[in-house]
Design a protein around this motif. Structure first.
Motif, PDB file in Angstrom:
ATOM      1  N   SER A  91       0.506  -1.218  -0.642  1.00 14.62           N
ATOM      2  CA  SER A  91      -0.222   0.238   0.361  1.00 14.62           C
ATOM      3  C   SER A  91       0.722   1.323   0.324  1.00 14.62           C
ATOM      4  O   SER A  91       0.747   2.221  -0.775  1.00 14.62           O
ATOM      5  CB  SER A  91      -0.655  -0.296   0.914  1.00 14.62           C
ATOM      6  N   LEU A  92       1.946   0.786   0.063  1.00 15.65           N
ATOM      7  CA  LEU A  92       3.045   1.767   0.598  1.00 15.65           C
ATOM      8  C   LEU A  92       3.384   3.205  -0.908  1.00 15.65           C
ATOM      9  O   LEU A  92       3.485   3.563  -1.172  1.00 15.65           O
ATOM     10  CB  LEU A  92       4.022   2.277   1.670  1.00 15.65           C
ATOM     11  N   THR A  93       3.523   1.517  -1.910  1.00 20.58           N
ATOM     12  CA  THR A  93       4.391   1.568  -3.319  1.00 20.58           C
ATOM     13  C   THR A  93       3.317   2.212  -3.824  1.00 20.58           C
ATOM     14  O   THR A  93       3.563   2.985  -4.591  1.00 20.58           O
ATOM     15  CB  THR A  93       4.228  -0.130  -3.214  1.00 20.58           C
ATOM     16  N   GLY A  94       2.226   1.668  -4.008  1.00 16.50           N
ATOM     17  CA  GLY A  94       0.771   2.200  -3.905  1.00 16.50           C
ATOM     18  C   GLY A  94       0.834   3.809  -3.729  1.00 16.50           C
ATOM     19  O   GLY A  94       0.174   3.986  -5.202  1.00 16.50           O
ATOM     20  N   ILE A 307      11.853  -6.066  -5.351  1.00 14.57           N
ATOM     21  CA  ILE A 307      12.671  -5.534  -6.280  1.00 14.57           C
ATOM     22  C   ILE A 307      11.447  -5.292  -6.874  1.00 14.57           C
ATOM     23  O   ILE A 307      11.512  -3.690  -8.116  1.00 14.57           O
ATOM     24  CB  ILE A 307      13.070  -6.380  -6.787  1.00 14.57           C
ATOM     25  N   PRO A 308      10.334  -5.444  -7.803  1.00 19.95           N
ATOM     26  CA  PRO A 308       9.081  -5.214  -8.398  1.00 19.95           C
ATOM     27  C   PRO A 308       8.603  -3.321  -8.109  1.00 19.95           C
ATOM     28  O   PRO A 308       8.598  -2.456  -8.360  1.00 19.95           O
ATOM     29  CB  PRO A 308       8.134  -6.062  -9.027  1.00 19.95           C
ATOM     30  N   GLU A 309       9.278  -3.543  -6.437  1.00 20.99           N
ATOM     31  CA  GLU A 309       7.486  -2.792  -6.148  1.00 20.99           C
ATOM     32  C   GLU A 309       9.421  -1.308  -6.057  1.00 20.99           C
ATOM     33  O   GLU A 309       8.980  -0.031  -6.521  1.00 20.99           O
ATOM     34  CB  GLU A 309       7.718  -2.959  -4.206  1.00 20.99           C
ATOM     35  N   LEU A 310      10.704  -0.838  -5.587  1.00 17.24           N
ATOM     36  CA  LEU A 310      10.912  -0.668  -6.139  1.00 17.24           C
ATOM     37  C   LEU A 310      11.391   0.198  -7.185  1.00 17.24           C
ATOM     38  O   LEU A 310      12.167   1.146  -7.089  1.00 17.24           O
ATOM     39  CB  LEU A 310      12.773  -1.225  -4.997  1.00 17.24           C
ATOM     40  N   MET A 344       1.983   0.405 -15.126  1.00 19.66           N
ATOM     41  CA  MET A 344       2.660  -0.609 -13.972  1.00 19.66           C
ATOM     42  C   MET A 344       1.182  -1.143 -13.099  1.00 19.66           C
ATOM     43  O   MET A 344       1.660  -2.772 -12.446  1.00 19.66           O
ATOM     44  CB  MET A 344       3.154   0.202 -12.472  1.00 19.66           C
ATOM     45  N   GLY A 345       0.646  -1.375 -12.924  1.00 20.67           N
ATOM     46  CA  GLY A 345      -0.883  -1.775 -12.687  1.00 20.67           C
ATOM     47  C   GLY A 345      -1.104  -2.728 -13.214  1.00 20.67           C
ATOM     48  O   GLY A 345      -1.404  -4.175 -12.666  1.00 20.67           O
ATOM     49  N   ILE A 346      -0.579  -3.341 -14.299  1.00 20.21           N
ATOM     50  CA  ILE A 346      -0.708  -4.801 -14.889  1.00 20.21           C
ATOM     51  C   ILE A 346       0.207  -5.451 -14.695  1.00 20.21           C
ATOM     52  O   ILE A 346      -0.111  -6.968 -14.700  1.00 20.21           O
ATOM     53  CB  ILE A 346      -1.193  -4.296 -17.023  1.00 20.21           C
ATOM     54  N   GLY A 347       1.356  -5.165 -14.030  1.00 21.84           N
ATOM     55  CA  GLY A 347       2.444  -5.848 -13.935  1.00 21.84           C
ATOM     56  C   GLY A 347       2.022  -6.324 -12.750  1.00 21.84           C
ATOM     57  O   GLY A 347       2.564  -7.829 -12.554  1.00 21.84           O
TER      58      GLY A 347
END
Length: 351
Positions: A91-94, A307-310, A344-347
């Motif tokens: 959620s922080l990433t979002g 890693i994807p979030e970063l 990014m949302g699709i990913g």
């Protein structure tokens, strides 16, 4: 639009409260709680807009970001108590992606369609760019790299130390912008526009509505958190997707609505301050506070993202810096940010 949100509050809030006591199905509670929070967030947005007219764009944007992020902070605290550390980090990433790419992109896009060329403070943009690089590229990457050779306990200690430093720097940044250098880099024409507009609500009324809405949101958020696991199983959503997309959009609905309203009124200083200021508050205050609060809970939360979030957050930061450093925006820059958010949302959905 305000009438629609008022009707939503009258209908959904009582139903969400009743449903929490009668233990209605999770999917029903998920929809009711989400709609309730979004509707209440619109009132928070209108209240902070009134305060922004009285206090100026910087303080108004800060107030909007603070009360908007209060919703997400409340949701995250309940999620931490439930042991959903992955959801909280996601959620922080979002929030970072949502504020920079979705809110910023929509603000630039919709405002740019109405006004071909919109301007905002290039000095504030440059100042915020430096903080964005520190908060995301430095403070979020360091724990990830160092944790590879650390024990879990050492990672928590590192996260706690970084969190304290980030909170102190965030507070120092507020002192810089609102005290020692307040008005040094202000647009005079923006100030005139703010003075001429009448606030929708008086200052005391706006403050009362803000606090009342925040209290109700706190109660509803606890019920929303309890629906995540079952709803995720029904729709095939992962914790990562729930956190990055669902919680972030619902939790930041107040900033979303307010930033768009400001952009449509050609008040880009406030819109940019909401989008970027909210991101900085999430990264430098909300996330560190959650790390420190988790020290007193059964499950501790390290400041370590996947890693994807970063990669997604770092990409969002540099795209935003590229779009804002010249102090001007247009609809195509907004569309570029929105396209990045959709990719990014699709990913995250497919992960």
């Amino acid at each position: 639009m305000n009438r629609i949100f008022s009707i939503l509050v009258i209908i959904t809030v009582p139903l969400a409260i009743i449903g929490s006591f009668l233990e209605w199905p999770s999917i029903v509670m998920f929809v009711l709680c989400s709609l309730s929070i979004i509707a209440l967030s619109s009132f928070m947005g209108r209240a902070t807009e009134s305060l922004a007219i009285v206090s100026g764009p910087r303080i108004g944007g800060l107030l909007n970001a603070t009360f908007g992020n209060a919703v997400e902070l409340i949701i995250s605290v309940f999620a931490l108590q439930a042991g959903l550390v992955g959801v909280v980090l996601a959620s922080l990433t979002g929030s970072v992606l949502g504020n920079l790419l979705l809110v910023g992109g929509l603000s630039f896009f919709l405002g740019g369609i109405k006004f071909k060329r919109q301007k905002f403070s290039v000095h504030d943009a440059s100042h915020n760019s430096g903080l964005l690089i520190f908060a995301v590229v430095v403070a979020f990457v360091i724990p990830e790299i160092f944790s590879m050779t650390m024990t879990d306990r050492e990672t928590i200690q590192l996260s706690a130390g970084i969190s304290i430093i980030m909170i102190l720097l965030y507070l120092a940044g507020l002192i810089f912008k609102l005290v020692t250098h307040r008005g040094v880099y202000t647009h005079s024409d923006a100030d005139v526009e703010e003075v001429r507009e009448e606030p929708e609500w008086t200052k005391p009324k706006a403050i009362i509505i803000l606090f009342a809405a925040t209290l109700v949101v706190a109660f509803i958020s606890e019920n929303l958190v309890h629906t995540f696991e079952e709803v995720g199983e029904q729709f095939g959503w992962s914790e990562l997707f729930i956190g990055v997309i669902v919680v972030a959009i619902v939790g930041n609905a107040a900033e979303h609505a307010s930033a768009l309203m400001m952009a449509m009124k050609n008040k880009m200083d406030v819109a940019v301050e909401i989008a970027i200021g909210s991101t900085l508050q999430v990264a430098m205050f909300v996330a560190p506070v959650l790390v420190l609060l988790s020290l007193f809970m059964p499950v501790q939360m390290p400041l370590v993202f996947t890693i994807p979030e970063l990669v997604a957050m770092i990409t969002a930061v540099f795209l935003t810096i590229n779009a804002t450093n010249d102090g001007e925006s247009n609809w195509f820059e907004g569309l570029t940010l929105l396209a990045a958010y959709l990719i990014m949302g699709i990913g995250f959905y497919l992960l």
